[in-house]
Scaffold this active site. Sequence first.
Site, PDB file in Angstrom:
ATOM      1  N   HIS A 223       0.886  -1.192   0.000  1.00  0.00           N
ATOM      2  CA  HIS A 223       0.000   0.000   0.000  1.00  0.00           C
ATOM      3  C   HIS A 223       0.916   1.233   0.000  1.00  0.00           C
ATOM      4  O   HIS A 223       1.764   1.376  -0.872  1.00  0.00           O
ATOM      5  CB  HIS A 223      -0.914  -0.111   1.221  1.00  0.00           C
ATOM      6  N   HIS A 263      -2.047  -2.520  -9.908  1.00  0.00           N
ATOM      7  CA  HIS A 263      -3.098  -1.963  -9.058  1.00  0.00           C
ATOM      8  C   HIS A 263      -4.272  -2.918  -9.001  1.00  0.00           C
ATOM      9  O   HIS A 263      -4.579  -3.577  -9.993  1.00  0.00           O
ATOM     10  CB  HIS A 263      -3.555  -0.585  -9.577  1.00  0.00           C
ATOM     11  N   ASP A 313       2.406   5.474  -6.618  1.00  0.00           N
ATOM     12  CA  ASP A 313       3.640   5.501  -5.831  1.00  0.00           C
ATOM     13  C   ASP A 313       4.908   5.593  -6.676  1.00  0.00           C
ATOM     14  O   ASP A 313       5.953   5.983  -6.172  1.00  0.00           O
ATOM     15  CB  ASP A 313       3.709   4.243  -4.948  1.00  0.00           C
TER      16      ASP A 313
HETATM   17  C1  COA Z   1      -0.858  -3.271  -5.960  1.00  0.00           C
HETATM   18  C2  COA Z   1      -0.858  -4.783  -5.840  1.00  0.00           C
HETATM   19  C3  COA Z   1      -0.695  -5.166  -4.369  1.00  0.00           C
HETATM   20  C4  COA Z   1      -2.187  -5.318  -6.362  1.00  0.00           C
HETATM   21  O1  COA Z   1      -2.152  -6.654  -6.074  1.00  0.00           O
HETATM   22  P1  COA Z   1      -3.252  -7.720  -6.585  1.00  0.00           P
HETATM   23  O2  COA Z   1      -4.436  -7.074  -7.153  1.00  0.00           O
HETATM   24  O3  COA Z   1      -3.440  -8.640  -5.446  1.00  0.00           O
HETATM   25  O4  COA Z   1      -2.514  -8.423  -7.771  1.00  0.00           O
HETATM   26  P2  COA Z   1      -1.512  -9.639  -7.625  1.00  0.00           P
HETATM   27  O5  COA Z   1      -0.448  -9.351  -6.630  1.00  0.00           O
HETATM   28  O6  COA Z   1      -2.326 -10.883  -7.412  1.00  0.00           O
HETATM   29  O7  COA Z   1      -0.885  -9.636  -9.059  1.00  0.00           O
HETATM   30  C5  COA Z   1      -1.503 -10.185 -10.215  1.00  0.00           C
HETATM   31  C6  COA Z   1      -0.400 -10.652 -11.175  1.00  0.00           C
HETATM   32  O8  COA Z   1       0.369  -9.524 -11.594  1.00  0.00           O
HETATM   33  C7  COA Z   1       1.709  -9.616 -11.115  1.00  0.00           C
HETATM   34  N1  COA Z   1       2.084  -8.330 -10.553  1.00  0.00           N
HETATM   35  C8  COA Z   1       1.261  -7.438  -9.955  1.00  0.00           C
HETATM   36  N2  COA Z   1       1.958  -6.379  -9.545  1.00  0.00           N
HETATM   37  C9  COA Z   1       3.234  -6.624  -9.891  1.00  0.00           C
HETATM   38  C10 COA Z   1       4.415  -5.899  -9.730  1.00  0.00           C
HETATM   39  N3  COA Z   1       4.400  -4.715  -9.128  1.00  0.00           N
HETATM   40  N4  COA Z   1       5.560  -6.409 -10.201  1.00  0.00           N
HETATM   41  C11 COA Z   1       5.570  -7.612 -10.820  1.00  0.00           C
HETATM   42  N5  COA Z   1       4.477  -8.357 -10.989  1.00  0.00           N
HETATM   43  C12 COA Z   1       3.324  -7.866 -10.526  1.00  0.00           C
HETATM   44  C13 COA Z   1       1.681 -10.673 -10.009  1.00  0.00           C
HETATM   45  O9  COA Z   1       2.912 -11.287  -9.837  1.00  0.00           O
HETATM   46  C14 COA Z   1       0.603 -11.589 -10.503  1.00  0.00           C
HETATM   47  O10 COA Z   1       1.148 -12.380 -11.520  1.00  0.00           O
HETATM   48  P3  COA Z   1       0.768 -13.955 -11.622  1.00  0.00           P
HETATM   49  O11 COA Z   1      -0.727 -13.948 -11.883  1.00  0.00           O
HETATM   50  O12 COA Z   1       1.596 -14.428 -12.752  1.00  0.00           O
HETATM   51  O13 COA Z   1       1.099 -14.538 -10.298  1.00  0.00           O
HETATM   52  C15 COA Z   1       0.300  -5.370  -6.677  1.00  0.00           C
HETATM   53  O14 COA Z   1       0.190  -4.938  -8.020  1.00  0.00           O
HETATM   54  C16 COA Z   1       1.641  -5.054  -6.111  1.00  0.00           C
HETATM   55  O15 COA Z   1       2.112  -5.780  -5.212  1.00  0.00           O
HETATM   56  N6  COA Z   1       2.300  -3.952  -6.567  1.00  0.00           N
HETATM   57  C17 COA Z   1       3.557  -3.527  -6.006  1.00  0.00           C
HETATM   58  C18 COA Z   1       3.310  -2.757  -4.720  1.00  0.00           C
HETATM   59  C19 COA Z   1       2.721  -1.400  -5.000  1.00  0.00           C
HETATM   60  O16 COA Z   1       3.166  -0.661  -5.848  1.00  0.00           O
HETATM   61  N7  COA Z   1       1.713  -1.056  -4.193  1.00  0.00           N
HETATM   62  C20 COA Z   1       1.064   0.236  -4.282  1.00  0.00           C
HETATM   63  C21 COA Z   1      -0.296   0.119  -4.891  1.00  0.00           C
HETATM   64  S1  COA Z   1      -0.990   1.705  -5.242  1.00  0.00           S
END
Ligand code: COA
Length: 378
Positions: A223, A263, A313
């Site tokens: 987050h 996201h 971010d």
């Molecule tokens: C924001 C976030 C938590 C959303 O998570 P989510 O909706 O649960 O999505 P998931 O983590 O299940 O990701 C879905 C797929 O995309 C990939 N993915 C998502 N964000 C990614 C990232 N930042 N880098 C690499 N791969 C990513 C995941 O590995 C997953 O791939 P898979 O299906 O092959 O396993 C996630 O994109 C993330 O961890 N981002 C990095 C942290 C971040 O920037 N957070 C701030 C959000 S505003």
Amino acid sequence: MSSTVAAPKGLQDVVANESSICFIDGAKGILSYRGIDIHELAQKSTFEETTYLLWNGALPTSGDLATFTSHLAAARVLSDDVVSFLHRLPKTASPMEVLRTTVSLLSLYDEDERSDSHEANMRKSFRLTSQIPMIVAVFDRIRKGKEVVQADPSLSHAANFLWMLNGGCPSDTATKALDVALVLHADHELNASTFAARVIAATLSDMHSAITGAIGALKGPLHGGANEAVMHMLYNIEKTGEDPVDFVRNMLATKQKISGFGHRVYTTEDPRATHLRRMSEDLGKDANPKWYEMSRKIELFVKQEKKLNANVDFYSASTYTTLGIDIDLFTPIFALSRISGWCAHVIEQHDDNRLIRPRAEYTGPAYPAPYIPITDRK
Ligand SMILES: CC(C)(COP(=O)(O)OP(=O)(O)OC[C@H]1O[C@@H](n2cnc3c(N)ncnc32)[C@H](O)[C@@H]1OP(=O)(O)O)[C@@H](O)C(=O)NCCC(=O)NCCS
């Protein structure tokens, strides 16, 4: 057999409650506060006006805005006890943990501590919104062995924070950049920290408890903590001297997530990233373009390789660094904007409350599992 319906993991796409505060269309990249598009607010509004909008449901008249702004400025007060508490904390403490702990402490000194009426919640919202930046700035000065700077009621929310942080008059460019960043971060529907705040408020617990919980949720790297993680990555790239694209390619090859990308709601560009990218580029031109240039290379590569968009971010990191702000203040800065949205949601929750209490899909041993006497257990 359970009568509940299993929710998707992480409550993805689940509509958990009604709210009239923030509208998002993730497929179209639309974000609006009370129906007003974020692009318009970023260009034309200020943090104070946006906060008024979030709390009151409509834009203020100039008279309303003047009164509102003076209430916020008048609420820039930290009791001596709170300041001396900040002096006693370890200088090595993370500012986000300091903020979480100190906001909890504030409730003990809040004159409305025992009331959760709409009026008391509004008064607490003014105080919390003004006190949170003060806590961040005062602790930063103390940990650096510098004198605490008194708040200046004649300055805007953004300018006063920079003034109290740096002890000098902030430039118009820095103030404007921070103000726009604060508008962009002010609310985001049921993001994790806001949902946490509403769950806490829905037990009829108080606003300070809800905000303390929200700060705890914001701190996590999935987050608000992501902006700090982005900058650590950029610094690492600089330190190793590696090409940014090779560095990120290696991260992806080893299944690491790239902070600042992806996201839960947006499947297209996060509209906030559009502004932060531009700010990062513009500020870089005047100071040092290297963080923007590195970020842009990474963004283009991640988009091409993983079809992932930069989120709010990603460019906050290079923007804040170019403004000379320390990394561990990035997430606290997110908090000193999001406090306006958290307050709006706590007020909305208390004004029409029902306990938030979902169910879990049970996956444990079948019922009834035997209770084996301790002497018979292996
Ligand atoms: C924001 C976030 C938590 C959303 O998570 P989510 O909706 O649960 O999505 P998931 O983590 O299940 O990701 C879905 C797929 O995309 C990939 N993915 C998502 N964000 C990614 C990232 N930042 N880098 C690499 N791969 C990513 C995941 O590995 C997953 O791939 P898979 O299906 O092959 O396993 C996630 O994109 C993330 O961890 N981002 C990095 C942290 C971040 O920037 N957070 C701030 C959000 S505003």
